[in-house]
Scaffold this motif. Sequence first.
Motif, PDB file in Angstrom:
ATOM      1  N   ARG A  47       0.825  -1.208   0.000  1.00 27.46           N
ATOM      2  CA  ARG A  47       0.000   0.000   0.000  1.00 27.46           C
ATOM      3  C   ARG A  47       0.860   1.259   0.000  1.00 27.46           C
ATOM      4  O   ARG A  47       0.535   2.235  -0.685  1.00 27.46           O
ATOM      5  N   ARG A  50       2.165   1.651  -3.603  1.00 31.04           N
ATOM      6  CA  ARG A  50       1.154   2.144  -4.538  1.00 31.04           C
ATOM      7  C   ARG A  50       0.821   3.608  -4.277  1.00 31.04           C
ATOM      8  O   ARG A  50       0.661   4.394  -5.216  1.00 31.04           O
ATOM      9  N   THR A  51       0.733   3.989  -3.016  1.00 32.97           N
ATOM     10  CA  THR A  51       0.456   5.382  -2.675  1.00 32.97           C
ATOM     11  C   THR A  51       1.593   6.274  -3.128  1.00 32.97           C
ATOM     12  O   THR A  51       1.365   7.354  -3.686  1.00 32.97           O
ATOM     13  N   SER A  53       3.617   5.719  -5.586  1.00 38.02           N
ATOM     14  CA  SER A  53       3.525   5.797  -7.040  1.00 38.02           C
ATOM     15  C   SER A  53       2.474   6.815  -7.479  1.00 38.02           C
ATOM     16  O   SER A  53       2.712   7.630  -8.372  1.00 38.02           O
ATOM     17  N   HIS A  54       1.308   6.790  -6.820  1.00 37.31           N
ATOM     18  CA  HIS A  54       0.254   7.759  -7.140  1.00 37.31           C
ATOM     19  C   HIS A  54       0.706   9.186  -6.859  1.00 37.31           C
ATOM     20  O   HIS A  54       0.455  10.096  -7.654  1.00 37.31           O
ATOM     21  N   LEU A  55       1.364   9.406  -5.728  1.00 38.80           N
ATOM     22  CA  LEU A  55       1.828  10.746  -5.378  1.00 38.80           C
ATOM     23  C   LEU A  55       2.813  11.290  -6.403  1.00 38.80           C
ATOM     24  O   LEU A  55       2.710  12.438  -6.838  1.00 38.80           O
ATOM     25  N   GLU A  57       3.369  10.270  -9.550  1.00 38.78           N
ATOM     26  CA  GLU A  57       2.770  10.453 -10.870  1.00 38.78           C
ATOM     27  C   GLU A  57       1.809  11.638 -10.896  1.00 38.78           C
ATOM     28  O   GLU A  57       1.715  12.348 -11.895  1.00 38.78           O
ATOM     29  N   ALA A  58       1.114  11.889  -9.799  1.00 35.21           N
ATOM     30  CA  ALA A  58       0.193  13.026  -9.735  1.00 35.21           C
ATOM     31  C   ALA A  58       0.934  14.357  -9.774  1.00 35.21           C
ATOM     32  O   ALA A  58       0.376  15.367 -10.199  1.00 35.21           O
ATOM     33  N   ARG A  63       8.593   7.624 -11.534  1.00 35.75           N
ATOM     34  CA  ARG A  63       8.878   6.829 -10.337  1.00 35.75           C
ATOM     35  C   ARG A  63      10.346   6.889  -9.938  1.00 35.75           C
ATOM     36  O   ARG A  63      10.703   6.668  -8.798  1.00 35.75           O
ATOM     37  N   LEU A  86      -9.030   4.609  -2.059  1.00 35.75           N
ATOM     38  CA  LEU A  86      -8.151   4.654  -3.226  1.00 35.75           C
ATOM     39  C   LEU A  86      -7.690   3.261  -3.613  1.00 35.75           C
ATOM     40  O   LEU A  86      -7.733   2.873  -4.777  1.00 35.75           O
ATOM     41  N   HIS A  87      -7.268   2.459  -2.640  1.00 38.79           N
ATOM     42  CA  HIS A  87      -6.751   1.131  -2.939  1.00 38.79           C
ATOM     43  C   HIS A  87      -7.849   0.125  -3.246  1.00 38.79           C
ATOM     44  O   HIS A  87      -7.591  -0.897  -3.862  1.00 38.79           O
ATOM     45  N   ASP A  90      -8.146  -0.296  -7.055  1.00 38.37           N
ATOM     46  CA  ASP A  90      -7.066  -0.960  -7.819  1.00 38.37           C
ATOM     47  C   ASP A  90      -7.328  -2.426  -8.007  1.00 38.37           C
ATOM     48  O   ASP A  90      -7.916  -3.120  -7.299  1.00 38.37           O
TER      49      ASP A  90
END
Length: 90
Positions: A47, A50-51, A53-55, A57-58, A63, A86-87, A90
């Motif tokens: 988790r 993934r978080t 990665s989202h941060l 990319e946003a 990465r 959020l998760h 996915d």
Amino acid sequence: MEVRDPIYSFEIARRSVGRAAFYLGIDTMSESALDVMADVLLNYLNRVGRTLSHLVEASGRTRANVNILDALRACELVESPGVERLHSRD
């Protein structure tokens, strides 16, 4: 993100949990408790990843351009209730 070798990852998580427990003064633990804690650790790390990665990319970065502040923010967000939503997508 897919784990390349889930058996190896699980064994490393079990060892990490065992060492942390020993450090905290827990000298005995059942195999099932160790397995559960290892699974919780792997889930948490997944988790956070993934978080993170989202941060990244946003914010328009790749990465490869992750810094410690991103990692700390991801750890904070994983503990918040909103990340659960959020998760779950996915």
